[in-house]
Design a protein around this motif. Structure first.
Motif, PDB file in Angstrom:
ATOM      1  N   SER B 196       0.826  -1.207   0.000  1.00 46.42           N
ATOM      2  CA  SER B 196       0.000   0.000   0.000  1.00 46.42           C
ATOM      3  C   SER B 196       0.862   1.259   0.000  1.00 46.42           C
ATOM      4  O   SER B 196       0.557   2.227  -0.696  1.00 46.42           O
ATOM      5  CB  SER B 196      -0.917   0.007   1.228  1.00 46.42           C
ATOM      6  OG  SER B 196      -1.750  -1.130   1.219  1.00 46.42           O
ATOM      7  N   SER B 200      -0.166   2.310  -3.558  1.00 48.25           N
ATOM      8  CA  SER B 200      -1.509   2.875  -3.447  1.00 48.25           C
ATOM      9  C   SER B 200      -1.516   4.392  -3.391  1.00 48.25           C
ATOM     10  O   SER B 200      -2.515   5.010  -3.041  1.00 48.25           O
ATOM     11  CB  SER B 200      -2.215   2.315  -2.201  1.00 48.25           C
ATOM     12  OG  SER B 200      -2.626   0.981  -2.432  1.00 48.25           O
ATOM     13  N   GLY B 201      -0.370   4.983  -3.713  1.00 51.53           N
ATOM     14  CA  GLY B 201      -0.332   6.438  -3.736  1.00 51.53           C
ATOM     15  C   GLY B 201      -0.107   7.050  -2.366  1.00 51.53           C
ATOM     16  O   GLY B 201      -0.368   8.227  -2.159  1.00 51.53           O
ATOM     17  N   LEU B 206       0.118   8.271  -7.523  1.00 51.57           N
ATOM     18  CA  LEU B 206       0.013   7.451  -8.729  1.00 51.57           C
ATOM     19  C   LEU B 206       0.271   8.283  -9.981  1.00 51.57           C
ATOM     20  O   LEU B 206       0.737   7.788 -11.002  1.00 51.57           O
ATOM     21  CB  LEU B 206      -1.374   6.824  -8.834  1.00 51.57           C
ATOM     22  CG  LEU B 206      -1.713   5.690  -7.861  1.00 51.57           C
ATOM     23  CD1 LEU B 206      -2.981   4.989  -8.295  1.00 51.57           C
ATOM     24  CD2 LEU B 206      -0.570   4.700  -7.746  1.00 51.57           C
ATOM     25  N   CYS B 217      -1.942  -0.456 -10.192  1.00 50.84           N
ATOM     26  CA  CYS B 217      -1.992  -0.032  -8.795  1.00 50.84           C
ATOM     27  C   CYS B 217      -3.374   0.497  -8.400  1.00 50.84           C
ATOM     28  O   CYS B 217      -3.732   0.481  -7.227  1.00 50.84           O
ATOM     29  CB  CYS B 217      -0.940   1.053  -8.534  1.00 50.84           C
ATOM     30  SG  CYS B 217       0.740   0.387  -8.503  1.00 50.84           S
ATOM     31  N   GLU B 218      -4.131   0.951  -9.370  1.00 50.68           N
ATOM     32  CA  GLU B 218      -5.478   1.441  -9.067  1.00 50.68           C
ATOM     33  C   GLU B 218      -6.360   0.357  -8.468  1.00 50.68           C
ATOM     34  O   GLU B 218      -7.355   0.641  -7.819  1.00 50.68           O
ATOM     35  CB  GLU B 218      -6.141   1.972 -10.349  1.00 50.68           C
ATOM     36  CG  GLU B 218      -5.805   3.415 -10.629  1.00 50.68           C
ATOM     37  CD  GLU B 218      -6.305   3.856 -11.996  1.00 50.68           C
ATOM     38  OE1 GLU B 218      -7.153   3.131 -12.553  1.00 50.68           O
ATOM     39  OE2 GLU B 218      -5.841   4.891 -12.472  1.00 50.68           O
ATOM     40  N   THR B 223      -5.767   1.943  -2.723  1.00 50.78           N
ATOM     41  CA  THR B 223      -5.650   2.995  -3.736  1.00 50.78           C
ATOM     42  C   THR B 223      -6.915   3.855  -3.858  1.00 50.78           C
ATOM     43  O   THR B 223      -6.822   5.082  -3.842  1.00 50.78           O
ATOM     44  CB  THR B 223      -5.293   2.389  -5.106  1.00 50.78           C
ATOM     45  OG1 THR B 223      -4.186   1.515  -4.935  1.00 50.78           O
ATOM     46  CG2 THR B 223      -4.957   3.468  -6.107  1.00 50.78           C
ATOM     47  N   THR B 227      -7.134   7.858  -3.452  1.00 54.38           N
ATOM     48  CA  THR B 227      -7.623   8.624  -4.601  1.00 54.38           C
ATOM     49  C   THR B 227      -8.811   9.502  -4.206  1.00 54.38           C
ATOM     50  O   THR B 227      -8.896  10.673  -4.580  1.00 54.38           O
ATOM     51  CB  THR B 227      -8.054   7.650  -5.724  1.00 54.38           C
ATOM     52  OG1 THR B 227      -6.950   6.807  -6.032  1.00 54.38           O
ATOM     53  CG2 THR B 227      -8.492   8.407  -6.963  1.00 54.38           C
TER      54      THR B 227
END
Lengths: 327, 270
Positions: B196, B200-201, B206, B217-218, B223, B227
């Motif tokens: 993660s 997961s950003g 991302l 990864c989205e 994630t 987002t």
């Protein structure tokens, strides 16, 4: 006689439990417990006591067979059964970092119509230990805390899995008194134990479990009556077993010898004893170490273990604990 | 055996039944006490997630944020929420669930009136409250210290946070089923935490990853949460993008809940 199942607090029919590895711990057990009765499941370690009780408590679903507690399935109808039952597991189940009072308060929040925690803690003699963390309690104190919490909701049916294991003699006697008082108040109690005197003293009826099956069941008197009585003595110098009258004529149904000591089993104690003593008088010999006794629950228990040993199924370390070992 | 007369059921007046809320409150109170008394949990759940965003902030100036239309605040805030979910909620709860299971607390509770979901939810309360409080404190701190503007679509950020909390609890319950002892919980929690943080950003937005990598990864569990939180602040998440993120988060939550119902272990592993 046609028995309405609602006369029974607990109904168990052909119950089986199979664990993940394929081990069949409970192999077709059937019994019932009437309202207000104390029923003991007796057995050696590994006999299937806890496996059976967990099914009655509704912790797992049976592989097959049927359980009814107060008319309901304890697994699928959890919400109907739980408010009316109290459970004491074989082992612990409380966070070690909470105090006795905090544990009781947590539990009380999950029990309908809970009594004040202080009352039940006093009932088991823990009223002075309320601020002590669970991890600092002795094994016996933990058992008593567990019992107290099982009683919080004034259950109609109480399950006690080895309630006195780990208690000292006094603690055990106090627990017995408590169970007796609960029965007098109308509580149905199902307990497991490997202490024979506990089952004999407390239970209205009992079942002896062996390898997942009921090997004997009934009142303590009925179970012991099914077992033969015993006579043992030392053979006099110069005599052999063959010098006795034919054993079958004495009413003997089995015998063992160890050195000069002879042990006879009989279902007609008076007749066998009389014939044996008449023979001794006639022969003019003294039977040293003469001992004649009716069957006890212990004898019944050992008899079941002996039969299992004879069938080659006896597991090591499964000797029952008798009074001498337990004290 | 007809000599024993069947006694009538004892007449008892049953007091009011417990409620789900009352049972969970009792369990949560006990868990909160335990939470405060377990020093190692307290440190990893409370202080680690508060300290980690600082480390992210220190590397943001090396990221080409402006190209992706991001500011330091827009990286640090979602990172902070991610750390909070991963450490304060997920990792903590893996340990809590395993510890309660091994102490037979879960088994004992199941003999009582509390339902399975209540038992788990009650145990999760301290960690969830911690995660929620941290997220709010960190959002306030980012706003004050990193010139973060007010969120453009706060409902997305809120949805992301709530889904993230539910998902973290459910995934912790799943992971506990794969964990033998309370000690090994620190190990079994690592894979999801690492994946993660990297994918997961959380550590790296991302937007800064190559396209294909970003697309894969989205689909990671955390994630969509990140987002949604970041999109809630920027307001630049399109309707379909937001729906897609919500769908992925819901799908993971549903899958985790299914796994818990199916595979959660209430008895000690032997």
């Amino acid at each position: 006689m046609n028995i309405d199942e609602h006369d029974h607090a607990i109904e168990v029919t052909d119950l089986r439990r199979v664990y993940g590895g394929g081990f069949e711990a409970v192999r077709g057990v059937s019994f019932h417990v009437k309202h207000g009765e104390v029923f003991a499941l007796l057995g050696t370690n590994g006999a299937g006591k806890t496996s059976t009780v967990e099914l009655l408590e509704g912790l797992a679903a049976p592989a097959s067979g049927r359980v009814r507690v107060l008319g309901h399935d304890p697994f699928t109808e959890r919400a109907a059964v739980r408010p009316r039952t109290g459970v004491m597991l074989q082992e612990g189940g409380f966070p070690s970092e909470l105090t006795v009072a905090e544990t009781a308060r947590m539990w009380a929040g999950c029990v309908s119509g809970a009594r004040p925690p202080r009352d039940v803690l006093a009932l088991v003699g823990l009223e002075r230990r309320t601020e002590v963390r669970v991890k600092q309690l002795s094994g016996g104190e933990r058992r008593r805390l567990d019992l107290a919490l099982a009683l919080l909701g004034d259950p109609e049916v109480l399950f006690l899995d080895e309630p006195t294991t780990g208690l000292d003699a006094e603690g055990r006697r106090e627990t017995w008194q408590l169970v007796g008082a609960l029965r007098d108040a109308g509580t149905t109690v199902l307990l497991t134990t490997h202490y024979l005197e506990e089952a004999e003293g407390l239970a209205d009826r009992l079942a002896i479990l062996h390898e997942g099956r009921i090997a004997a069941a009934g009142t303590p008197a009925e179970v012991t009556a099914a077992q033969p009585s015993r006579i043992s003595f030392e053979l006099p110098e110069g005599y052999f077993l063959g010098d006795l009258p034919p054993l079958a004529e004495l009413g003997v149904c089995g015998h063992e010898t160890a050195g000069r000591v002879v042990r006879l089993r009989t279902r007609a104690l008076q007749r066998t004893a009389t014939e044996l003593l008449l023979w001794a008088r006639h022969a003019g010999v003294e039977l040293n170490g003469l001992d004649a006794r009716s069957a006890s629950l212990e004898e019944a228990f050992l008899g079941i273990a002996r039969e299992a040993a004879a069938s080659g199924a006896q597991t090591p370390g499964s000797q029952p604990r008798t009074k001498e070992h337990a004290a | 055996m007809s000599d024993t007369v069947t006694a009538p059921a004892p007449a008892r007046t049953r007091a009011a039944h417990t409620t789900a809320r009352g049972r969970m409150a009792a369990l949560a109170r006990a868990e909160l006490t335990l939470f405060v008394r377990t020093k190692s949990t307290l440190v990893s759940a409370v202080f680690v997630p508060l300290a980690l965003p600082l480390s992210v902030h220190s590397v943001t100036d090396r990221m080409k944020l402006a190209d992706a239309g991001l500011t330091a605040g827009l990286v640090v805030l979602p990172a902070a929420v991610g750390f909070s979910l991963l450490f304060a909620v997920y990792s903590t709860l893996v340990g809590v669930f395993v510890a309660r299971r091994e102490q037979l607390v879960l088994k004992r509770l199941r003999t009582g009136e509390a339902r399975d979901a209540e038992i788990l939810a009650g145990a999760a309360v301290p960690a969830v409250v911690t995660g929620l409080a941290q997220s709010l404190i960190l959002a306030a701190a980012c706003t004050a210290l990193l010139d973060l503007p007010a969120p453009h679509a706060p409902q997305l950020a809120v949805a992301g946070l709530l889904l993230g909390l539910a998902l973290a609890v459910a995934l912790a319950a799943v992971t506990s089923g794969l964990t033998r002892t309370a000690e090994s919980a620190q190990v079994t929690a690592i894979p999801l935490v690492l994946v993660s943080m990297l994918g997961s950003g959380v550590m790296v937005p991302l937007e800064l990853l190559p396209d294909t990598a970003a697309r894969i990864c989205e689909l990671l569990p955390l994630t969509p949460v990140i987002t949604l939180v970041r999109g809630g602040w920027t307001g630049e998440l399109s309707g379909p993008e937001a729906l897609r993120a919500l769908a992925v988060a819901l799908a993971w939550t549903a899958a985790a809940v299914f796994a818990v119902r199916r595979w959660f272990r209430w008895d000690p592993r032997c």
